[in-house]
Enzyme design. Structure first.
Site, PDB file in Angstrom:
ATOM      1  N   GLY A  13       0.812  -1.222   0.000  1.00 54.83           N
ATOM      2  CA  GLY A  13       0.000   0.000   0.000  1.00 54.83           C
ATOM      3  C   GLY A  13       0.838   1.261   0.000  1.00 54.83           C
ATOM      4  O   GLY A  13       0.348   2.343   0.338  1.00 54.83           O
ATOM      5  N   LYS A  14       2.108   1.152  -0.387  1.00 54.91           N
ATOM      6  CA  LYS A  14       3.031   2.298  -0.354  1.00 54.91           C
ATOM      7  C   LYS A  14       2.540   3.462  -1.214  1.00 54.91           C
ATOM      8  O   LYS A  14       2.628   4.622  -0.808  1.00 54.91           O
ATOM      9  CB  LYS A  14       4.431   1.877  -0.837  1.00 54.91           C
ATOM     10  N   THR A  15       2.031   3.161  -2.411  1.00 56.87           N
ATOM     11  CA  THR A  15       1.630   4.238  -3.324  1.00 56.87           C
ATOM     12  C   THR A  15       0.376   4.938  -2.824  1.00 56.87           C
ATOM     13  O   THR A  15       0.284   6.174  -2.868  1.00 56.87           O
ATOM     14  CB  THR A  15       1.413   3.682  -4.743  1.00 56.87           C
ATOM     15  N   LYS A  31       9.406   8.455  -7.308  1.00 59.69           N
ATOM     16  CA  LYS A  31       9.547   6.986  -7.254  1.00 59.69           C
ATOM     17  C   LYS A  31      10.985   6.644  -7.606  1.00 59.69           C
ATOM     18  O   LYS A  31      11.473   7.024  -8.684  1.00 59.69           O
ATOM     19  CB  LYS A  31       8.573   6.346  -8.247  1.00 59.69           C
ATOM     20  N   ASP A  40       3.358   3.923 -10.751  1.00 57.73           N
ATOM     21  CA  ASP A  40       2.924   4.451  -9.458  1.00 57.73           C
ATOM     22  C   ASP A  40       2.784   5.967  -9.510  1.00 57.73           C
ATOM     23  O   ASP A  40       1.909   6.540  -8.854  1.00 57.73           O
ATOM     24  CB  ASP A  40       3.907   4.040  -8.361  1.00 57.73           C
ATOM     25  N   LEU A  94      10.011   3.676  -2.481  1.00 56.13           N
ATOM     26  CA  LEU A  94      10.849   2.571  -2.943  1.00 56.13           C
ATOM     27  C   LEU A  94       9.978   1.537  -3.641  1.00 56.13           C
ATOM     28  O   LEU A  94       8.763   1.691  -3.731  1.00 56.13           O
ATOM     29  CB  LEU A  94      11.602   1.972  -1.761  1.00 56.13           C
ATOM     30  N   GLU A 181     -11.886  11.072  -4.219  1.00 54.08           N
ATOM     31  CA  GLU A 181     -12.934  11.851  -3.556  1.00 54.08           C
ATOM     32  C   GLU A 181     -12.748  11.896  -2.037  1.00 54.08           C
ATOM     33  O   GLU A 181     -13.277  12.781  -1.374  1.00 54.08           O
ATOM     34  CB  GLU A 181     -14.318  11.248  -3.870  1.00 54.08           C
TER      35      GLU A 181
END
Length: 198
Positions: A13-15, A31, A40, A94, A181
């Site tokens: 869930g980094k992005t 990135k 990403d 990363l 949203e």
């Protein structure tokens, strides 16, 4: 401040976390290396249209571990030659987990140790994640890489969070996955601001 966004594994869930952080705290996004599409950078731009997205240190077409994509594409880069922009307030996402290869000889955590900056470690809830989180924290501590906090993605699980926090003494922030949203989050913003000041 420049901050690494590291993960306990690929797809932690980094992005999503990066997009929320940038949107709510007005950070720029970069990135370090991208392997495959969709990018990403594109997801961050979609979720947080006001964020300044600075692209990637290197882009590989092949959706694979960067070292494999590098070999397949005969790409010419060395891990420690990748350049980080000098922007003051910058998130550096990363790829994969801490020990995901960056090239044939180095991993993400090797890069973090060489170019030391604090990190936010991103995890998510699944069977076995406590083990992956504790191993990741131990590795970061062994390399003397400062951990600002652990960001847990998904529906909050209080008992798991309590064990991790009691065991590691590292603060935890929870963030559900979201769309463009619902990216603005006053509670999240306030929690992060407090932790960044400590």
């Amino acid at each position: 401040m420049q901050i690494y966004i590291s993960g306990i594994h690929t797809d932690a869930g980094k992005t999503h976390f990066s997009a929320a952080f940038c949107a709510n705290l007005e950070y720029d996004y970069f990135k370090l290396i991208q392997a495959g599409v969709p990018k990403d950078c594109d997801l961050v731009a979609k979720l947080s249209p006001t964020t300044r997205v600075l692209g990637e240190g290197f882009f590989l077409q092949t959706p694979a571990s960067p070292h494999l994509a590098k070999i397949k594409e005969k790409a010419d880069y060395k891990a420690f030659d990748l350049q980080i922009p000098k922007n003051e307030n910058l998130l550096i996402e990363l790829a994969g987990g801490l020990f995901s290869p960056l090239d044939e000889n180095h991993t993400m955590i090797d890069f973090m140790q060489k170019f030391k900056k604090p990190t936010i470690l991103v995890g998510r809830y699944y069977l076995g994640s406590i083990n992956h989180i504790l191993l990741s924290i131990e590795a970061l501590k062994n390399r003397q890489i400062p951990i600002l906090f652990l960001a847990m993605m998904g529906e909050k699980e209080n008992l798991q969070d309590k064990f991790i926090q009691d065991y590691t003494q590292i603060p935890i922030i929870n963030l559900n996955f979201f769309d463009e949203e619902s990216i603005e989050n006053k509670e999240f913003k306030a929690q992060v601001k407090v932790l960044l000041k400590d």
